[in-house]
Structures are given as structure tokens and as C-alpha cells.
Motif scaffolding. Structure first.
Motif, mmCIF file in Angstrom:
data_model
loop_
_atom_site.group_PDB
_atom_site.id
_atom_site.type_symbol
_atom_site.label_atom_id
_atom_site.label_comp_id
_atom_site.label_asym_id
_atom_site.label_seq_id
_atom_site.Cartn_x
_atom_site.Cartn_y
_atom_site.Cartn_z
ATOM 1 N N UNK A 123 0.831 -1.213 0.000
ATOM 2 C CA UNK A 123 0.000 0.000 0.000
ATOM 3 C C UNK A 123 0.869 1.268 0.000
ATOM 4 N N UNK A 124 2.183 1.110 0.261
ATOM 5 C CA UNK A 124 3.070 2.278 0.210
ATOM 6 C C UNK A 124 3.520 2.575 -1.227
ATOM 7 N N UNK A 125 3.199 1.641 -2.164
ATOM 8 C CA UNK A 125 3.657 1.822 -3.546
ATOM 9 C C UNK A 125 2.943 2.987 -4.219
ATOM 10 N N UNK A 126 3.646 3.617 -5.160
ATOM 11 C CA UNK A 126 3.008 4.641 -5.998
ATOM 12 C C UNK A 126 3.004 4.118 -7.427
ATOM 13 N N UNK A 127 1.847 4.246 -8.099
ATOM 14 C CA UNK A 127 1.711 3.683 -9.449
ATOM 15 C C UNK A 127 2.571 4.455 -10.449
ATOM 16 N N UNK A 128 2.863 5.718 -10.159
ATOM 17 C CA UNK A 128 3.538 6.558 -11.155
ATOM 18 C C UNK A 128 4.994 6.872 -10.829
ATOM 19 N N UNK A 129 5.475 6.413 -9.669
ATOM 20 C CA UNK A 129 6.886 6.710 -9.352
ATOM 21 C C UNK A 129 7.372 5.855 -8.184
ATOM 22 N N UNK A 130 8.658 5.959 -7.958
ATOM 23 C CA UNK A 130 9.229 5.303 -6.771
ATOM 24 C C UNK A 130 8.914 6.159 -5.547
ATOM 25 N N UNK A 131 8.823 5.525 -4.385
ATOM 26 C CA UNK A 131 8.760 6.317 -3.151
ATOM 27 C C UNK A 131 10.188 6.427 -2.617
ATOM 28 N N UNK A 132 10.512 7.620 -2.152
ATOM 29 C CA UNK A 132 11.850 7.832 -1.595
ATOM 30 C C UNK A 132 11.707 7.847 -0.079
ATOM 31 N N UNK A 133 12.515 7.021 0.592
ATOM 32 C CA UNK A 133 12.444 6.971 2.051
ATOM 33 C C UNK A 133 13.828 7.299 2.601
ATOM 34 N N UNK A 134 13.858 8.178 3.579
ATOM 35 C CA UNK A 134 15.132 8.650 4.140
ATOM 36 C C UNK A 134 15.058 8.474 5.641
ATOM 37 N N UNK A 135 15.983 7.705 6.197
ATOM 38 C CA UNK A 135 15.974 7.532 7.656
ATOM 39 C C UNK A 135 17.295 7.989 8.252
ATOM 40 N N UNK A 136 17.210 9.084 9.014
ATOM 41 C CA UNK A 136 18.368 9.629 9.720
ATOM 42 C C UNK A 136 18.372 9.047 11.124
ATOM 43 N N UNK A 137 19.460 8.424 11.518
ATOM 44 C CA UNK A 137 19.530 7.839 12.861
ATOM 45 C C UNK A 137 20.868 8.173 13.514
ATOM 46 N N UNK A 138 20.778 8.544 14.793
ATOM 47 C CA UNK A 138 21.998 8.824 15.553
ATOM 48 C C UNK A 138 22.331 7.617 16.411
ATOM 49 N N UNK A 139 23.542 7.088 16.271
ATOM 50 C CA UNK A 139 23.955 6.004 17.166
ATOM 51 C C UNK A 139 23.982 6.554 18.592
ATOM 52 N N UNK A 140 23.622 5.704 19.559
ATOM 53 C CA UNK A 140 23.534 6.218 20.932
ATOM 54 C C UNK A 140 24.895 6.707 21.434
ATOM 55 N N UNK A 141 25.984 6.177 20.841
ATOM 56 C CA UNK A 141 27.327 6.585 21.286
ATOM 57 C C UNK A 141 27.871 7.764 20.484
ATOM 58 N N UNK A 142 27.037 8.350 19.606
ATOM 59 C CA UNK A 142 27.552 9.385 18.698
ATOM 60 C C UNK A 142 27.669 10.755 19.337
ATOM 61 N N UNK A 143 27.039 10.927 20.490
ATOM 62 C CA UNK A 143 27.036 12.243 21.142
ATOM 63 C C UNK A 143 27.552 12.111 22.572
#
Ligand code: UDP
Length: 248
Positions: free
Chosen positions: A66-86
């Protein structure tokens, strides 16, 4: 942004910042491409003390359907901070901040990714911040751009990103952590190769003149970053033309 300790000077009378840079200089940047064997495209980027890893997957069939689009790709971007990064451990899992950064970063890429070529698919961009020192969203966008190109995703051009800010009353390029903490404003920008802006955010107060001046600095910074991105991509994809020996 927090209130600055009284005795802390972020820019000396000679115009030097705490890390020795001048107002118009970006931090040193290093990019490696194709670092993850299971991703379709990947990039590891260091920018000052920031360390970012990006994996790109796709275009691949989008799930759930149901996340598909008939006319294009869906772009998904996930930004995640490692718990040890800060410095103070980051709480694992999505936060308001990471959801916001993921959304604006995806939107920064939408004008250049030729998503209409791949209906019903998904293009996934996974960002892992391994070490953070301010400017992680801009660093992640620069790394994602290279990882997308590494994955062979058709794009109208690369996206490049850099922030400017106001520190000790001066407009400076690419804030580091101390400047982000104790500065007066932070203004991240992303743009296409042609200088079309695809992301703008602002934290703090700036006058229209200060924004104009800052955007000039950002254009200069983005030009330098673009050259680094292009150099690493050329190195990987440009096959040397063999010399053709002339017929006797
Ligand atoms: N930061 C932190 N803990 C957090 C979020 C951010 O220590 O939960 C630090 C981190 O160094 C980050 C900086 O604060 O790079 C600035 O964060 P901001 O939200 O302005 O985003 P960024 O400048 O990294 O895009």
C-alpha cells in the motif's frame, strides 16, 4: 543554542575560530564510496569530527504494497543517531528531531531523483550518524548524495549541503559543536549543482542582510563540497581511456 559562558571567545581579534578556521572556511572533509557490500550504494563521510555512514537500497519493490506509488518510486530517508555518537548518550529509536531531519532531507532530494522512472518501487536511504559534532544533517545529505550516485540512481545532479551561522556577532560557514552550542544562529542549506535551494532551516535570529551574506558563504562552501563529491565519484566510475595506437 545555549547561553555562552562570559569568558569564552569563539572568534579571536585576528578572525580565527576555535578550530583555526576563518569565517569562510569549511571543516576538512573526507569521503569513501562503496564501503558496504550489501547496499546498492554506500558512502562513509568524515567532516571535521562528524562521522556518517550511508547505505542506499533500491529501486526495489516497495513493501508494504500500500506504500507503492503507481507513477513513481517512493523515496524513504531515515536519519539515525547512534547512541554513542554524542556526549550524552542519544536515546535509541526515532525522536522528534530525527523524524524532522529525515523529512526535510528526503524533500531536499526529491527535486533531483528521477523517481518517475521506477513506479511501484522504493528507494531507501539509511543514514547512521556514528559521531556527531554539529552539522550532521548537512553531512548526511552530502554523504547520501554520493551513496545515491554509487547506487546508480538516476539523478538530475548531485545535492550538496552546508550551514552558515552567526557566532560572536559574525556570519561564519559550517558551525562546529562549540559554535552551534554558543552561537546566535544556525542556518542549514542544501542545493542542486545549479544552485537551486532544496532545503533551508533556521535556528536563531538573523537580519535579511545577514542571510544574504550567509547564503553567499554557503554557495562557496557547497562549490568546494561538490568538487570533493565529484572527485570521489570520478575516481570510481571513470574508466581510463586506453591509448589507441595509430595505424602505421
Ligand atoms: N546533539 C546532541 N544530542 C542530540 C542531538 C544533537 O548532542 O540528541 C548535538 C550533536 O553534536 C549535533 C549538534 O548537537 O550535531 C547539533 O544538533 P542539531 O539539532 O543542530 O543538528 P545538526 O547540526 O547535527 O544537523
Amino acid at each position: 543554542m545555549s547561553s555562552k559562558p562570559e569568558n569564552l571567545t569563539l572568534i579571536t581579534d585576528d578572525g580565527l575560530r576555535l578550530d583555526g578556521r576563518r569565517a569562510d572556511e569549511i571543516r576538512p572533509m573526507k569521503i569513501e564510496i562503496g564501503v558496504l557490500s550489501r547496499a546498492d550504494g554506500s558512502c562513509y563521510l568524515e567532516w571535521g569530527r562528524n562521522k556518517i555512514l550511508v547505505g542506499v537500497f533500491g529501486p526495489r519493490e516497495a513493501h508494504p504494497r500500500r506504500s507503492q506509488r503507481a507513477d513513481s518510486a517512493v523515496i524513504r530517508y531515515r536519519y539515525n543517531m547512534a547512541s554513542f555518537s554524542v556526549e550524552d548518550r542519544a536515546r535509541p529509536g526515532p525522536s522528534r528531531r530525527s523524524i524532522e531531519i529525515s523529512k526535510v532531507s528526503r524533500e531536499a532530494f526529491e527535486p533531483v531523483i528521477m523517481a518517475e522512472m521506477f513506479p511501484k518501487t522504493a528507494i531507501d536511504i539509511f543514514v547512521e550518524v556514528l559521531q556527531a559534532d554539529a552539522g550532521t544533517r548537512t553531512a548526511a545529505i552530502n554523504a547520501s548524495s554520493v551513496a545515491l550516485a554509487d547506487a546508480g540512481i538516476p539523478m538530475k545532479g548531485l545535492i550538496t549541503s552546508c550551514a552558515f551561522g552567526k557566532v560572536d556577532g559574525q556570519i561564519v560557514l559550517d558551525l562546529n559543536k562549540e559554535e552551534d552550542n554558543y552561537g546566535e544562529a544556525d542556518f542549514p542549506v542544501a542545493m542542486t549543482q545549479d544552485g537551486e535551494i532544496t532545503l533551508v532551516q533556521m535556528d536563531g535570529n538573523l537580519t535579511p542582510e545577514e542571510i544574504k551574506k550567509g547564503l553567499e558563504l554557503v554557495k562557496k562552501g557547497c562549490k568546494e563540497i561538490l568538487a570533493i563529491q565529484q572527485a570521489v565519484l570520478r575516481k570510481k566510475f571513470e574508466t581510463p581511456v586506453e591509448e589507441v595506437s595509430e595505424e602505421p
